[in-house]
Design an enzyme around this catalytic site. Structure first.
Site, mmCIF file in Angstrom:
data_model
loop_
_atom_site.group_PDB
_atom_site.id
_atom_site.type_symbol
_atom_site.label_atom_id
_atom_site.label_comp_id
_atom_site.label_asym_id
_atom_site.label_seq_id
_atom_site.Cartn_x
_atom_site.Cartn_y
_atom_site.Cartn_z
ATOM 1 N N GLY A 58 0.779 -1.233 0.000
ATOM 2 C CA GLY A 58 0.000 0.000 0.000
ATOM 3 C C GLY A 58 0.812 1.285 0.000
ATOM 4 N N GLU A 112 3.546 4.380 6.229
ATOM 5 C CA GLU A 112 2.326 3.568 6.115
ATOM 6 C C GLU A 112 1.302 4.308 5.257
ATOM 7 O OE1 GLU A 112 0.843 0.949 6.077
ATOM 8 O OE2 GLU A 112 -0.152 0.364 7.936
ATOM 9 N N ASP A 113 0.517 3.559 4.514
ATOM 10 C CA ASP A 113 -0.513 4.206 3.687
ATOM 11 C C ASP A 113 -1.677 4.707 4.533
ATOM 12 O OD1 ASP A 113 -1.341 1.631 4.340
ATOM 13 O OD2 ASP A 113 -1.838 1.026 2.296
ATOM 14 N N ASP A 116 -5.756 2.047 10.367
ATOM 15 C CA ASP A 116 -7.173 1.782 10.627
ATOM 16 C C ASP A 116 -7.307 1.350 12.093
ATOM 17 O OD1 ASP A 116 -9.837 1.132 10.411
ATOM 18 O OD2 ASP A 116 -9.560 -0.591 9.111
ATOM 19 N N LYS A 144 -7.125 6.955 9.681
ATOM 20 C CA LYS A 144 -8.569 6.657 9.688
ATOM 21 C C LYS A 144 -8.969 6.326 11.116
ATOM 22 C CE LYS A 144 -10.548 2.863 7.535
ATOM 23 N NZ LYS A 144 -10.951 2.139 6.312
ATOM 24 N N PHE A 166 -14.000 2.826 3.193
ATOM 25 C CA PHE A 166 -12.893 2.074 2.606
ATOM 26 C C PHE A 166 -12.410 2.857 1.392
ATOM 27 C CE2 PHE A 166 -10.765 -1.178 0.136
ATOM 28 C CZ PHE A 166 -10.004 -1.798 1.112
ATOM 29 N N ARG A 179 -4.757 0.743 -7.232
ATOM 30 C CA ARG A 179 -3.556 1.353 -6.660
ATOM 31 C C ARG A 179 -3.027 2.466 -7.558
ATOM 32 N NH1 ARG A 179 -1.786 -2.049 -2.477
ATOM 33 N NH2 ARG A 179 -2.061 -4.266 -2.819
HETATM 34 P P1 5GP Z 1 -4.799 -1.729 10.555
HETATM 35 O O1 5GP Z 1 -3.851 -2.801 10.963
HETATM 36 O O2 5GP Z 1 -4.410 -0.366 11.043
HETATM 37 O O3 5GP Z 1 -6.220 -2.073 10.907
HETATM 38 O O4 5GP Z 1 -4.848 -1.723 8.984
HETATM 39 C C1 5GP Z 1 -3.834 -1.179 8.219
HETATM 40 C C2 5GP Z 1 -3.828 -1.774 6.850
HETATM 41 O O5 5GP Z 1 -5.130 -2.167 6.431
HETATM 42 C C3 5GP Z 1 -3.373 -0.728 5.852
HETATM 43 O O6 5GP Z 1 -1.985 -0.775 5.676
HETATM 44 C C4 5GP Z 1 -4.124 -1.152 4.600
HETATM 45 O O7 5GP Z 1 -3.385 -2.130 3.909
HETATM 46 C C5 5GP Z 1 -5.400 -1.767 5.124
HETATM 47 N N1 5GP Z 1 -6.503 -0.801 5.130
HETATM 48 C C6 5GP Z 1 -7.133 -0.246 6.185
HETATM 49 N N2 5GP Z 1 -8.097 0.606 5.811
HETATM 50 C C7 5GP Z 1 -8.068 0.610 4.471
HETATM 51 C C8 5GP Z 1 -8.811 1.324 3.473
HETATM 52 O O8 5GP Z 1 -9.709 2.145 3.716
HETATM 53 N N3 5GP Z 1 -8.478 1.059 2.171
HETATM 54 C C9 5GP Z 1 -7.505 0.172 1.826
HETATM 55 N N4 5GP Z 1 -7.269 0.019 0.526
HETATM 56 N N5 5GP Z 1 -6.781 -0.499 2.722
HETATM 57 C C10 5GP Z 1 -7.066 -0.287 4.031
#
Ligand code: 5GP
Length: 194
Positions: A58, A112-113, A116, A144, A166, A179
């Site tokens: 990402g 990091e992209d 969440d 987010k 999302f 992407r």
């Molecule tokens: P976390 O571990 O913080 O819950 O999730 C992080 C990862 O989940 C991000 O690096 C990404 O790959 C994916 N992710 C979380 N939210 C989104 C979103 O809204 N869109 C996309 N494409 N990926 C997300």
């Protein structure tokens, strides 16, 4: 517009941050992070430059742009994780590819992209700290907020997303697609398989 390009864009419901907004924000982040490392490390920056670590896939696009907005000595590497897999539901985290560079004594900037729940960064911070990183900073393109579970100190944030949407584009995928969109957008519900 070709049929392929219009099919890609036809799935987009709304754009959250367009190319110009992202370009501006990435430049600001790069300048700020560079100043902070100069203040923190001084001349030691030349001997031991920060290591920018992209969380792939990402963060591919963000890392490439952010690095070019940082006019200081810098190295880069990446780790690859499996968390979301296909689709938009969170899954387990697995390290598919570790750093190619030893983390011991390095000043690591995790790139990091989107953050969440925070589980991915929680996992990675523990992993890198256990390997003796000298310092660890985090730069996320998007914070987010609604589903955060792990408390993660984000040093640098590009944009804040207050809604539980999302998003795709600028490196972020849905089932490995989108992407390559140059902006960050929300897809139409019909583009997301249930
Ligand atoms: P976390 O571990 O913080 O819950 O999730 C992080 C990862 O989940 C991000 O690096 C990404 O790959 C994916 N992710 C979380 N939210 C989104 C979103 O809204 N869109 C996309 N494409 N990926 C997300």
């Amino acid at each position: 517009m070709s049929a392929g390009a219009s099919a890609l864009e036809a799935a987009v419901e709304r754009v959250l941050w367009d190319e110009a907004a992202i370009r501006r924000r990435v430049r600001e982040l790069g300048a700020q992070i560079s100043r902070d490392y100069q203040d923190l490390l001084g001349d030691a920056l030349v001997e031991n430059p920060p290591l920018a670590v992209g969380i792939f896939r990402g963060a591919i696009v963000f890392l490439a742009d952010l690095m070019r907005a940082m006019p200081i000595p810098l190295e880069c590497d990446y780790v690859q994780l499996y968390s979301y897999g296909k689709g938009s539901e969170a899954g387990e985290i697995q390290l598919l590819r570790d750093l190619g560079t030893p983390a011991q004594g390095r000043h690591i900037l995790l790139v990091e992209d989107i953050v969440d729940t925070g589980q991915t960064l929680h996992f990675l911070c523990e992993h890198l700290e256990a390997r003796g990183a000298a310092s660890l900073k985090i730069c996320a393109l998007i914070d987010k907020k609604p589903r955060r579970r792990a408390k993660i100190p984000l040093d640098y944030v590009g944009f804040v997303l207050e809604e539980d949407a999302f998003v795709v584009g600028y490196g972020l995928d849905y089932a490995e697609r989108y992407r390559n969109l140059p902006y960050v957008a929300v897809l139409k519900p019909e583009a997301i398989a249930s």
